[in-house]
Enzyme design. Sequence first.
Site, PDB file in Angstrom:
ATOM      1  N   CYS A  21      64.795 -24.942  45.958  1.00  0.00           N
ATOM      2  CA  CYS A  21      64.877 -24.663  44.128  1.00  0.00           C
ATOM      3  C   CYS A  21      65.294 -24.231  42.846  1.00  0.00           C
ATOM      4  O   CYS A  21      66.467 -23.471  43.753  1.00  0.00           O
ATOM      5  CB  CYS A  21      63.630 -23.894  43.861  1.00  0.00           C
ATOM      6  SG  CYS A  21      63.352 -22.025  44.099  1.00  0.00           S
ATOM      7  N   CYS A  34      79.853 -13.721  42.535  1.00  0.00           N
ATOM      8  CA  CYS A  34      78.982 -12.550  41.545  1.00  0.00           C
ATOM      9  C   CYS A  34      79.613 -10.854  42.231  1.00  0.00           C
ATOM     10  O   CYS A  34      79.798 -11.258  43.455  1.00  0.00           O
ATOM     11  CB  CYS A  34      77.931 -11.943  41.104  1.00  0.00           C
ATOM     12  SG  CYS A  34      77.248 -11.951  42.318  1.00  0.00           S
TER      13      CYS A  34
END
Length: 579
Positions: free
Chosen positions: A9, A131
């Site tokens: 998803c 990140c």
Amino acid sequence: MNVILITNCPSGMATTFLAARRLEQAATRLGWQAHVEMHGALAPVEQASREQIDASDLIVVAAEQVPDPARFEGKRLYHGSIEQALPDPAAFLATAKREAPLYTPAPMPADAEPADTAGTGAKRIVAVTACPTGVAHTFMAAEALSEAGRALGHAIRVETQGSVGAQDQLTEEEIAQADVVILACDIEVDPTRFAGKRVYRTSTGTALKKPQLTIEAALAEASVEDGAAAPASSQTKSLKEKGVYKHLLTGVSFMLPMVVAGGLIIALSFVFGIEAFEEPGTLAAALMQIGGSAMGLIVPVLAGYIAYSIADRPGIAPGLIGGMLAADIGSGFIGGILAGFLAGYVALAVTRGVKLPSSVESLKPILIIPFVASLITGLVMVYIIGEPVAALLTALENYLESLDSTNAVILGLLLGTMMCVDLGGPINKAAYTFGVGLIASNTYGPMAAVMAAGMVPPIGMGLASVLARYKYAPAEREAGKASFVLGLCFISEGAIPFAAKDPLRVIPCCIAGGAVTGALSMLVGAKLMAPHGGIFVLLIPGAITPVLLYLGAIIIGSLITAVSYAFLKRGAAQVVVAS
């Protein structure tokens, strides 16, 4: 019956995991033999083998797209969205068994010419996301880019460089065939393998929030790099996406494992008594020695990898040396940050400015750059920067230790607000870096407030989906469960799907709860030895003190966020996770 279950998803983390587990449990209750292929961040992808596919009776895909569709040709395959699968997995499987047709994959787009400045036509795109903490933004940005690329009709592959290392690594062939490379990274990644390719650099936050615009900008604005380093400047990118912010976050990213390991091991030594480590030869003394060694590496590693981000490998040695000097002088993480930038830019200047005959050019990276950069950095730290910064840090530590309840509450309010304003963005990271840096100086209160406040938004959104259940669509309620899990793990980004859909209500509610939690944490004098881990840090005795009051602060803030948003939310509408 043999079945292969595939979930994926756009939010990329707990929702993917939750759907996989619920489908697997439903299949087990039906007596089916299931292999789960989960494309998310919580576990490596265990792709079904050729033998498993051949032996399967049914393929069930709960995702926007069928991953690697060619391998399922000729098999019975049912494809639905993850929102359809989550509310009633048993019904989803029953429908799949009843309606699954023999699968024929759609033809891939024909090979395109190299991307033009207009970005028209189907292109081959490769991307890397990374990140500072390597947890949430890395994988959510990857999912958003993947979905946006397919929606625009492009063939796209995304590699994630997260906390568990590189996943879905790009092959040399894929890079060679790519029309453009997107580096959505808040930390420095090795660019050498993309030498000669058109490269577009941006942040994970931009890629997550505006994936289609990012892809369109990449096709229009990407420029050819030589792979040696990032371009010195760019008129199309902000300072946050490129420059000081990125170099600092690279250092923080490499520093975090030292803080986590050192803090938790020191906390373990306290299990035997606060002063038990003072007895030589005991386990407590050994644990304190190990933890102290890890903590001693914090400032050198921070400085070393800031310099690495600026000047690549030539910056590491002078950065580490400058960081060690900062630690010895007592200038702490502030001195380490300054040493890292100084070492990096000096090394970069020597790299670019010193021209040598080709016969001795090979000596530059192993002799001249380390020597000159380390000498200059060391002298500046010893004679100019070190002592004033040490005095500044000492004053800051003394101020924090002497805060009365009113000033402590104000600091907690500020840190709590910063953690909830942009949910993992630059303001959130600034507060987080401040807390982590103070751990290196044996000041643990601000970090406790930072983590507690950062847990509030996702926990609050999860609780709101229960308190006002009638206002939420089924998929929103499932997203609320995922958000709650992420909140327990101290992943503030879990609230992003709700903030993206309803920012004018969600953000103020999150700020209110986070600010109160930060203030309460500072008021009760909470101390946190580790900069991550969320509620699970409680499993380490002594990692958080006082435990009950700290938990109370998190619960109160989460309830403020949950109740206020449950009251303000209007109607049932689908959560937009990425667009």
